[in-house]
Design an enzyme around this catalytic site. Sequence first.
Site: not given
Length: 173
Positions: A67-69
């Site tokens: 998952k990205d930030e």
Amino acid sequence: MNYLLKYSNDDFLVREVWIESRYVKYSNARFTILQLKKCNINTFDAISEFSKLIGVHPSQISYSGLKDEDGITTQIISVEHLLKEDYSVQLNCYSGAWVNLKVLGYSREPLYIGRLLGNTFKVTLRGIDKGQYDQFMAFTKALLKFRSLIIMIISDLGYQRVCITRILSVSVY
């Protein structure tokens, strides 16, 4: 179209749809399964921070998807280290980044990439007018008609599986 996307972190929520693990008793386990909820930090950095806290190497922590930030994301991880059933922690990392972890159960096996059904999304678009909203909803309905094709294409494009099942909510401001 003039609109705001990801104006605030809670405008973009991502949650993994997990394949249920076969949990075992603490005494029979090698791995702890945890829910990782995070904001303003990517999966690798969150794992790095957590590994320092519990004293394990990051390679002892695995996940089903990255998952990205951006936004607030929820996923599961496994760690080759047994933590107590009531273990829960919040880490404040750097400039607004945080990570919450809590134990879900125990397993004999680690998680691995792709061991998820997909992701659900809640996206808030701000500043759109009625016409833009109608266009967006028509586009969304058209996408859902071709769901299977989209899933195949997205799955072939990368390492992270994405599943579009339905729009959870649409907020208009």
